[in-house]
Write a protein that holds these residues in place. Structure first.
Motif, mmCIF file in Angstrom:
data_model
loop_
_atom_site.group_PDB
_atom_site.id
_atom_site.type_symbol
_atom_site.label_atom_id
_atom_site.label_comp_id
_atom_site.label_asym_id
_atom_site.label_seq_id
_atom_site.Cartn_x
_atom_site.Cartn_y
_atom_site.Cartn_z
ATOM 1 N N TYR A 183 -14.365 -20.399 -4.135
ATOM 2 C CA TYR A 183 -13.141 -20.952 -3.973
ATOM 3 C C TYR A 183 -13.953 -22.315 -3.261
ATOM 4 O O TYR A 183 -12.841 -23.196 -3.066
ATOM 5 N N ASN A 184 -14.882 -22.603 -2.385
ATOM 6 C CA ASN A 184 -15.304 -23.679 -1.869
ATOM 7 C C ASN A 184 -16.007 -24.539 -2.745
ATOM 8 O O ASN A 184 -16.572 -25.501 -2.159
ATOM 9 N N THR A 235 -14.492 -25.211 -8.875
ATOM 10 C CA THR A 235 -13.318 -24.437 -9.007
ATOM 11 C C THR A 235 -11.921 -24.779 -8.678
ATOM 12 O O THR A 235 -11.895 -25.590 -7.631
ATOM 13 N N TYR A 236 -11.163 -24.746 -9.388
ATOM 14 C CA TYR A 236 -9.550 -25.100 -9.120
ATOM 15 C C TYR A 236 -8.827 -23.983 -8.715
ATOM 16 O O TYR A 236 -8.832 -22.891 -9.749
ATOM 17 N N VAL A 237 -7.916 -23.972 -7.804
ATOM 18 C CA VAL A 237 -7.043 -22.793 -7.732
ATOM 19 C C VAL A 237 -5.442 -23.329 -7.862
ATOM 20 O O VAL A 237 -5.212 -24.592 -7.433
ATOM 21 N N ILE A 238 -4.984 -22.903 -8.962
ATOM 22 C CA ILE A 238 -3.544 -23.312 -9.242
ATOM 23 C C ILE A 238 -2.652 -22.497 -8.949
ATOM 24 O O ILE A 238 -2.573 -21.206 -9.187
ATOM 25 N N ILE A 272 -12.594 -21.080 -12.594
ATOM 26 C CA ILE A 272 -13.855 -21.043 -11.770
ATOM 27 C C ILE A 272 -14.806 -22.055 -12.632
ATOM 28 O O ILE A 272 -15.542 -22.802 -12.082
ATOM 29 N N SER A 273 -14.680 -22.290 -13.974
ATOM 30 C CA SER A 273 -15.337 -23.156 -14.880
ATOM 31 C C SER A 273 -14.554 -23.436 -16.153
ATOM 32 O O SER A 273 -13.440 -22.922 -16.457
ATOM 33 N N GLU A 274 -15.266 -24.081 -17.066
ATOM 34 C CA GLU A 274 -14.648 -24.456 -18.486
ATOM 35 C C GLU A 274 -14.423 -23.210 -19.247
ATOM 36 O O GLU A 274 -13.908 -23.049 -20.268
#
Length: 160
Positions: free
Chosen positions: A90-91, A95-98, A115-117
């Protein structure tokens, strides 16, 4: 003889009910049921950066459409530890958190970690707040991978 048939029949019915109820969730709507018309806010966090909120209905609808195109598999605890690297993922800047919400400062109705594509994790809303939140990861079929890639691109573009 009648009693034995009745008991066997009853056991078969109970077994069918139990296995039907324990069916594994495989779609976003089963894992995190949403009333799509009520989702009006999308919050995105990127690595250690600041969280941004978006209320662009078109962006939210695009994200939800892509989310519907993903097939999911339940993750084991071991898989979660490996993929999430005990929370360190998460850091990372990739990584994107939606979080999808009905209004600002509202309760999240769906938590998505991109986490990735190629890797997206969706939390099971029924288990959130319990001792362990069950997570589901996208499967690797073409349609799921394409949808994950589109969501990743959407999040990346929104955070630029």
């Amino acid at each position: 003889m009648r009693i034995i048939k009745f008991v066997v029949f009853t056991m078969v019915i109970i077994l069918l009910i139990i296995t039907g109820c324990k069916q594994e969730k495989s779609s976003a709507n089963q894992i995190a049921p949403l009333d799509k018309n009520k989702i009006s806010v999308m919050s995105i966090s990127h690595g250690n950066s600041v969280t941004k909120e978006f209320s662009d209905k078109e962006q939210i609808e695009i994200l939800l459409d892509h989310l519907d195109g993903i097939k999911f598999s339940k993750m084991s605890i071991k898989q979660e530890d490996e993929v999430l690297d005990k929370g360190k993922v998460y850091n990372i800047d990739t990584t994107y958190v939606i979080q999808l919400m009905e209004n600002k400062q509202g309760i999240s109705k769906a938590d998505i970690a991109v986490i990735s594509e190629k890797q997206l994790i969706l939390a099971d809303t029924e288990t959130m707040g319990s001792t362990r939140t069950v997570s589901y990861m996208n499967q690797s079929d073409d349609s799921s991978l394409n949808a994950v890639k589109e969501i990743y691109s959407l999040a990346k573009k929104a955070m630029e």
